[in-house]
Design a protein around this motif. Sequence first.
Motif, PDB file in Angstrom:
ATOM      1  N   HIS A 107     134.111  22.414-118.699  1.00  0.00           N
ATOM      2  CA  HIS A 107     134.901  23.488-118.101  1.00  0.00           C
ATOM      3  C   HIS A 107     134.937  24.701-119.029  1.00  0.00           C
ATOM      4  O   HIS A 107     134.847  25.853-118.555  1.00  0.00           O
ATOM      5  N   CYS A 108     135.089  24.471-120.326  1.00  0.00           N
ATOM      6  CA  CYS A 108     135.108  25.593-121.274  1.00  0.00           C
ATOM      7  C   CYS A 108     133.796  26.368-121.217  1.00  0.00           C
ATOM      8  O   CYS A 108     133.795  27.606-121.224  1.00  0.00           O
ATOM      9  N   ARG A 109     132.681  25.653-121.167  1.00  0.00           N
ATOM     10  CA  ARG A 109     131.385  26.326-121.067  1.00  0.00           C
ATOM     11  C   ARG A 109     131.257  27.075-119.728  1.00  0.00           C
ATOM     12  O   ARG A 109     130.738  28.191-119.672  1.00  0.00           O
ATOM     13  N   ASP A 110     131.736  26.447-118.664  1.00  0.00           N
ATOM     14  CA  ASP A 110     131.635  27.091-117.356  1.00  0.00           C
ATOM     15  C   ASP A 110     132.456  28.385-117.318  1.00  0.00           C
ATOM     16  O   ASP A 110     132.036  29.379-116.703  1.00  0.00           O
TER      17      ASP A 110
ATOM     18  N   GLY B  67     131.035  30.443-121.043  1.00  0.00           N
ATOM     19  CA  GLY B  67     129.636  30.467-121.442  1.00  0.00           C
ATOM     20  C   GLY B  67     129.486  30.202-122.932  1.00  0.00           C
ATOM     21  O   GLY B  67     130.095  29.276-123.478  1.00  0.00           O
ATOM     22  N   ASP B  68     128.708  31.039-123.601  1.00  0.00           N
ATOM     23  CA  ASP B  68     128.463  30.889-125.028  1.00  0.00           C
ATOM     24  C   ASP B  68     129.384  31.772-125.870  1.00  0.00           C
ATOM     25  O   ASP B  68     129.083  32.080-127.019  1.00  0.00           O
ATOM     26  N   GLU B  69     130.512  32.164-125.315  1.00  0.00           N
ATOM     27  CA  GLU B  69     131.425  33.064-126.012  1.00  0.00           C
ATOM     28  C   GLU B  69     131.973  32.446-127.294  1.00  0.00           C
ATOM     29  O   GLU B  69     132.105  33.129-128.322  1.00  0.00           O
ATOM     30  N   PHE B  70     132.314  31.150-127.263  1.00  0.00           N
ATOM     31  CA  PHE B  70     132.948  30.484-128.403  1.00  0.00           C
ATOM     32  C   PHE B  70     132.124  29.283-128.857  1.00  0.00           C
ATOM     33  O   PHE B  70     131.466  28.623-128.043  1.00  0.00           O
ATOM     34  N   ALA B  71     132.199  28.979-130.150  1.00  0.00           N
ATOM     35  CA  ALA B  71     131.732  27.687-130.635  1.00  0.00           C
ATOM     36  C   ALA B  71     132.757  26.634-130.234  1.00  0.00           C
ATOM     37  O   ALA B  71     133.961  26.835-130.413  1.00  0.00           O
ATOM     38  N   LEU B  72     132.301  25.515-129.691  1.00  0.00           N
ATOM     39  CA  LEU B  72     133.186  24.441-129.258  1.00  0.00           C
ATOM     40  C   LEU B  72     133.081  23.276-130.236  1.00  0.00           C
ATOM     41  O   LEU B  72     131.989  22.792-130.531  1.00  0.00           O
ATOM     42  N   LEU B  73     134.248  22.830-130.711  1.00  0.00           N
ATOM     43  CA  LEU B  73     134.345  21.785-131.720  1.00  0.00           C
ATOM     44  C   LEU B  73     135.213  20.661-131.190  1.00  0.00           C
ATOM     45  O   LEU B  73     136.143  20.891-130.408  1.00  0.00           O
TER      46      LEU B  73
ATOM     47  N   ASN C  10     123.821  21.732-124.441  1.00  0.00           N
ATOM     48  CA  ASN C  10     124.520  22.981-124.766  1.00  0.00           C
ATOM     49  C   ASN C  10     126.033  22.880-124.626  1.00  0.00           C
ATOM     50  O   ASN C  10     126.701  23.850-124.269  1.00  0.00           O
ATOM     51  N   LEU C  11     126.583  21.710-124.912  1.00  0.00           N
ATOM     52  CA  LEU C  11     128.015  21.523-124.716  1.00  0.00           C
ATOM     53  C   LEU C  11     128.793  21.646-126.016  1.00  0.00           C
ATOM     54  O   LEU C  11     129.820  22.321-126.070  1.00  0.00           O
TER      55      LEU C  11
ATOM     56  N   ALA D  87     141.278  23.319-120.177  1.00  0.00           N
ATOM     57  CA  ALA D  87     140.187  24.169-120.648  1.00  0.00           C
ATOM     58  C   ALA D  87     140.579  25.642-120.585  1.00  0.00           C
ATOM     59  O   ALA D  87     140.322  26.411-121.523  1.00  0.00           O
ATOM     60  N   GLN D  88     141.218  26.042-119.496  1.00  0.00           N
ATOM     61  CA  GLN D  88     141.615  27.438-119.352  1.00  0.00           C
ATOM     62  C   GLN D  88     142.622  27.836-120.427  1.00  0.00           C
ATOM     63  O   GLN D  88     142.584  28.969-120.946  1.00  0.00           O
ATOM     64  N   THR D  89     143.506  26.917-120.798  1.00  0.00           N
ATOM     65  CA  THR D  89     144.473  27.204-121.852  1.00  0.00           C
ATOM     66  C   THR D  89     143.771  27.449-123.184  1.00  0.00           C
ATOM     67  O   THR D  89     144.094  28.393-123.918  1.00  0.00           O
ATOM     68  N   PHE D  90     142.806  26.600-123.519  1.00  0.00           N
ATOM     69  CA  PHE D  90     142.047  26.807-124.755  1.00  0.00           C
ATOM     70  C   PHE D  90     141.354  28.172-124.749  1.00  0.00           C
ATOM     71  O   PHE D  90     141.387  28.902-125.748  1.00  0.00           O
ATOM     72  N   ILE D  91     140.735  28.517-123.641  1.00  0.00           N
ATOM     73  CA  ILE D  91     140.019  29.785-123.549  1.00  0.00           C
ATOM     74  C   ILE D  91     140.989  30.961-123.642  1.00  0.00           C
ATOM     75  O   ILE D  91     140.723  31.958-124.331  1.00  0.00           O
ATOM     76  N   ASP D  92     142.139  30.857-122.989  1.00  0.00           N
ATOM     77  CA  ASP D  92     143.073  31.983-122.941  1.00  0.00           C
ATOM     78  C   ASP D  92     143.620  32.328-124.321  1.00  0.00           C
ATOM     79  O   ASP D  92     143.706  33.502-124.685  1.00  0.00           O
ATOM     80  N   PHE D  93     144.002  31.321-125.119  1.00  0.00           N
ATOM     81  CA  PHE D  93     144.536  31.701-126.432  1.00  0.00           C
ATOM     82  C   PHE D  93     143.424  32.133-127.380  1.00  0.00           C
ATOM     83  O   PHE D  93     143.638  32.985-128.248  1.00  0.00           O
TER      84      PHE D  93
END
Length: 319
Positions: free
Chosen positions: A96-99, A102-108, A160-161, A63-69
């Motif tokens: 984990h991405c939401r945690d 938050g709502d920064e990105f749309a998750l697909l 909200n996931l 999850a952290q890798t997805f968020i970082d890039f």
Amino acid sequence: MTERERFLRTLRRQPVSGRVPTFELEFYLTMEALGRVHPSHRRFGQWNQMSEQERHLHLLDQAQTFIDFARKYHHSAIHVNAQPWSNDNLITVLQHCRDIAGDEFALLVYCDPTFVIPNGSDMEAFSARLYEDEAGLKAEAQARMEYDIFRMEQIAAQDNLLDGVVMCSDYCFNTNPFFSRDMFAEYIAPYLKQTVDACRAMGLATIKHTDGNIMPIIDLLVQCGADALHSLDPQGGVDLAQISRDWGDQIALCGNVNCALLQTGTQAECEADIRRALREGMARGAGFVFCTSNCAYTGLPLERYELLHDIWWEEGVYP
């Protein structure tokens, strides 16, 4: 608005201010960009021997890798995967991405039960079934569709996931679709449309991806009702300006920067193509997500992707 909100508004063809939203179907250059292996390239042969804490840390790191890039390249959405693949692991990585963000990105996430172009070893047998086993193929298509809808219902039930799905079955070569119009209408379109309708009923956005020359079947694709069409492949002769004029009032558009040029073209060719895609995609003033015509794949020079990012950052801004 958050990037998540801007992305989802764009898929609904509603105008947004500021920069054109951007994302990638896949961003595999995580080793070059972050010094970390992309989650889809990781193998967990000893997963069953890991403690719960070890599994937790592996999924958290994905999850952290997805968020970082996504943050590094200012993406508005992330196509989230999980390894080893399971719906439970996928839900965990999404959480984990939401945690983290938050709502920064749309998750697909991936969801596409429809048949793809068969590989070389299967092509002859599959082609014969199109003519000789209509009932069997349709039963298989129905079962695949029901399973994928069930998977999405499990994920969408988490509050909200999840924001949407990417539908990645490829139908077309660079020259023509593999399926004739009649075959597409019989074996693909009904199941694609039912999946889109089911996802919409769950409140999920839908992005339909297929490479290649979609022009002989584009009307059938649009009629299936997805929110957006990806990747508008210039190597398949897809003209973004024409698609925008003809179909941009019915479906949002994603992509069209020529991946082949990014890998093998000159600097000047790349710059011109990036600017062309921005100019043509932004012409309607709404309903365009800027990205490559496939994905940021392994072997694509990172400096070329960063060239794309830098031009978008400076010039991909609505008046």
